[in-house]
Every structure is written in structure tokens, then in C-alpha cells.
Design an enzyme around this catalytic site. Structure first.
Site: not given
Ligand code: PGA
Ligand code: ZN
Length: 432
Positions: A41, A157, A165-166, A207, A247, A289, A316, A341, A369-371, A392
Site C-alpha cells: 500500500s 495485506h 489495513q492493520e 504481516e 493503520d 495511522e 505514513d 520507512k 517495516h514494509r509488508s 511497527k
Molecule cells: P506497506 O504497508 O508496506 O504495504 O506500505 C505498511 C503500512 O502501510 O504501514
Molecule cells: Zn501505513
């Protein structure tokens, strides 16, 4: 002075089974190695991740062009040259690329070299990576971060129909990192049992969090309920020992900058904000987030104004770890925290610059991190070396996530009595 004597680059695989780039840089008889992560994402303003687009290899996701750029463009420019610090090298890499978003060489090519060089420098000096960062930045490098553990996955994810998403748990009320981590892991296992008993899937998403399909018209409410229940069943107080972070990655379910398609409704920014406000009343949420989309700056200002005294509002995709976007946010009073990131911006030096700007403005920082991840644990060292206070790095499953937690446990042990757990201190202003 570090004279770079060799550079190797190769294609390896990430946690989704897609290629990514690994780089080795040698200097003063030692070799530093790093692997670059990859997002799903992604924010529009991120530096360019160079992929081959050759559908005959890895569905177009090969990174041979980026490898070639390391071998044929970066290596000739930096081999047998002396660099005193990694900012020296990073500046050279940025100049060599010459574009604002690293589209010439690829941010994946550049970041691999940047990280591997820092690691090599640490080895050459006989110190660990976190220590080198702490020394360079003048921090104590002794603060173990609060883990934001993504135990229930949705959005891009997972394929369970959740827009958010999270769903993360935030173990704040503990004296040490290892105690906080243990509590988070116990909640993860209790959540598994709760889902199993409800006849829901306990398969995991990208994740490492569960990805159940909730029936009914308010699946997000159900997700928040099971997470809160898991905290209690594990024997912890939701809203005292352990909190919840979200998130939304709202760019993924928005259209036309400020329209949100959420639980079959078409919502404005203010209506989406009202959804969060309602959840804040019902659940112990401490951090949101990307609650709104990346171009919805006015919406972000209102969201921060409305909820920013009750919880952390994290940018983000909004900031993409870029100093300019962060400065814009600070001047507009959009968000009060930033996700960091490395591969959104593409060098360690620029990442550290963004962290510094956030610190100066009193914004909280979360190293992320990244996904798409690997066994590389650089972000654990970065979190401790910069004293950022939060990390995270996913759930309590999948070795790509666990590797970072294990590295943090090692750093905690190494710091011994010097180790401090960030805990509630960073969240004081949000707690009643
Ligand atoms: P991504 O997800 O690594 O797929 O961008 C992580 C996030 O959105 O924080
Ligand atoms: Zn994010």
C-alpha cells in the site's frame, strides 16, 4: 575514512516471494550486507522502486535493472573512493541519481548500497550498527521501542474484505521491552483461540496477523471487539496495560482525494473522522495511522484538530518519510506523528534528517517495516540507535517479522541496566 573496495548486488526473495535487492559493500577488510524491503500500500510520493516489468520473469517484478544500476553506474562512481561518513556516501548517491524521486537508479538500488555501507562502517569500527547510529546522532541509543503489533490484518495485506489495513496492539504499561513483547505475543495467541472458537480462519496475512472474514455489516467493529477481548483474556487491562493502534491506509479505499468507500457507504472526510471518533469512545485506541487519504490535507488538519489530543495521528502515505511533506504537515498542523520507512525516501541520511525534523517539531516517530520484508533487521537497530521510541514490525508470527523482535531482545540484553523502555512516556499527552 572508508575506502570502498568492492560492491556486490544480487536478486534475493522477500516474504511475499517477490524479488528484492541485496547489496554487499566492503571497506577496510570487512563486508556489510543489507536487503531492501518492499511495500504494497505504497504512497504516491514514495521514491521509485525500480522493477523490470518483464512479464516472463517473476510476473514483471524482477529487479535486474536495479542490480545493473548498482554494478554499472553506482559501483564505478564509488569504488576505490573514500567516504568519511554515510552521509558523504548518500549525498554522492543522490547526486549520481539526480532526480527528486530516485527514478534514475531506483531507490531500491540506492538504499541497498546506503544500508550496506553503514553496516560495513560499523564493522570496520568494531561497533554494532545501533551504536554507530547513536554515536553519529549523539543519542544514548538506549531506548527500546514500544512495538505496535499488527495482530489482525486487512486491506491490501489480506483478502478478508476489511478496509482498515492493520489492527495493532500497543503494550504500554510495562517496565521493559521484553515484558511488553511477551504480553503482546500472549494476546496474539489468545486472539487465535477466540477466532478458532468462533469458527473463523486463523490463517495469517502479509504481516503475520490473522485475517478472518467477519460476516455482517460492521466487520471493523467486530475486529475491534475480538482484539479487545483477546487483551482481557490474556489477563491484561485494555486501556491501561495494552492499547490499540490502527493503520487505516485510507488512500486504498478513497477516491477523488476525499471520498471514502467504507462498509458499503460513501463517506466524506468528516464522516470518516466521525467513525474514528465513535471507535475512540468504545475502544482503547491510542494511535490512528493514515486515517484519511494522502491528498486530503484539509481533512487531515480537521482530523488532527478533532482527535489529536486523544490519540496519536500518524502520517505514513501522507509524509512518505520525506522532509518536505513532513514540513508541510507541521506547518498545517496535520498529524502529530510520522511513520518512518527507509525505502520511501531511499537513503539512511535522508531518513535521519526526517526523524530529526519530526523530533524538533515534537512529532512522535515510529520506525516501520514494509509488508514485503526479509530477514534483514536493520530497522531494529535504527529504532534503538535513534531513540525513536516506537517500532511497527508486524505480528507474533512469520520470521520476517520475528527477526526484528529477536534483534530488539538482543539489543535489550546488550544494553543491560542501561536499557530503558519507552512505554507510556511518549503517549502521556493522549492519556487521560
Ligand atoms: P506497506 O504497508 O508496506 O504495504 O506500505 C505498511 C503500512 O502501510 O504501514
Ligand atoms: Zn501505513
Amino acid at each position: 575514512m572508508s575506502n570502498i573496495t568492492s560492491i556486490q548486488a544480487r536478486e534475493v526473495l522477500d516474504s511475499r516471494g517477490f524479488p528484492t535487492i541485496e547489496v554487499e559493500v566492503s571497506t577496510q577488510g570487512v563486508t556489510g550486507r543489507a536487503i531492501v524491503p518492499s511495500g504494497a500500500s505504497t504512497g504516491e510520493g514514495e521514491a521509485l522502486e525500480l522493477r523490470d516489468g518483464d512479464s516472463k520473469r517473476y510476473l514483471g517484478k524482477g529487479v535486474l535493472k536495479a542490480l545493473n544500476n548498482v554494478r554499472e553506474k553506482i559501483a564505478p562512481a564509488i569504488l576505490n573512493k573514500n567516504f568519511s561518513t554515510s552521509s558523504d556516501l548518500d549525498r554522492t548517491l543522490c547526486d549520481l541519481d539526480g532526480t527528486p524521486n530516485k527514478s534514475q537508479l531506483g531507490a531500491n538500488a540506492i538504499l541497498g548500497v546506503s544500508m550496506a555501507f553503514l553496516r560495513a562502517q560499523a564493522l570496520a569500527q568494531g561497533v554494532s550498527t545501533d551504536r554507530l547510529l547513536a554515536t553519529q546522532l549523539g543519542t544514548t541509543g538506549s531506548i527500546l521501542p514500544v512495538p505496535l503489533m499488527n495482530i489482525l490484518n486487512g486491506g491490501k495485506h489480506a483478502d478478508n474484505g476489511l478496509s482498515i489495513q492493520e489492527f495493532m496492539i500497543v503494550p504500554l504499561g510495562f517496565n521493559t521491552f521484553s515484558e511488553a513483547l511477551r504480553a503482546g505475543v500472549e494476546v496474539f495467541h489468545h486472539l487465535k483461540k477466540i477466532l478458532h472458537d468462533k469458527g473463523l480462519s486463523t490463517g495469517v496475512g502479509d504481516e503475520g496477523g490473522f485475517a478472518p472474514v467477519f460476516q455482517g455489516s460492521h466487520p471493523h467493529h467486530q475486529a475491534l471487539q475480538v482484539v479487545t477481548q483477546a487483551i482481557s483474556q490474556a489477563g491484561y487491562r485494555a486501556g491501561a496495560d495494552i492499547y490499540i493502534a490502527l493503520d487505516a491506509a485510507a488512500s486504498e479505499f478513497s477516491e477523488n482525494r476525499n471520498t471514502y468507500y467504507f462498509e458499503k457507504n460513501r463517506l466524506s472526510s468528516n464522516e470518516m473522522t466521525a467513525v474514528y471518533a465513535q471507535w475512540l469512545k468504545e475502544f482503547p485506541i491510542i494511535s490512528i495511522e493514515d486515517g484519511l487519504a494522502e491528498h486530503d490535507w484539509e481533512g487531515w488538519v480537521d482530523l488532527t484538530n478533532e482527535l489529536g489530543n486523544q490519540c496519536q495521528i500518524v502520517g505514513d502515505d501522507l509524509f512518505v518519510t520525506h522532509p518536505d511533506f513532513l514540513k508541510k504537515g507541521i506547518s498545517m498542523k496535520a498529524a502529530n506523528a510520522i511513520l518512518i520507512k527507509l525505502n520511501q525516501i531511499g537513503t539512511i541520511t535522508e531518513t535521519l534528517e526526517t526523524i530529526e525534523i519530526a523530533s524538533q517539531a515534537g512529532y512522535n516517530k515510529i520506525i516501520s517495516h514494509r509488508s514485503g520484508e526479509t530477514e534483514d533487521t536493520f530497522i531494529a537497530d535504527l529504532a534503538v540507535g535513534t531513540n525513536s521510541g516506537q517500532i511497527k514490525t508486524g505480528s507474533a508470527s512469520r520470521t520476517d517479522r520475528i527477526a526484528k523482535y529477536n534483534q530488539l531482545l538482543r539489543l535489550e540484553e546488550k544494553l543491560g541496566t542501561q536499557a530503558e523502555y519507552a512505554g507510556t512516556s511518549l503517549f502521556k499527552r493522549f492519556l487521560k
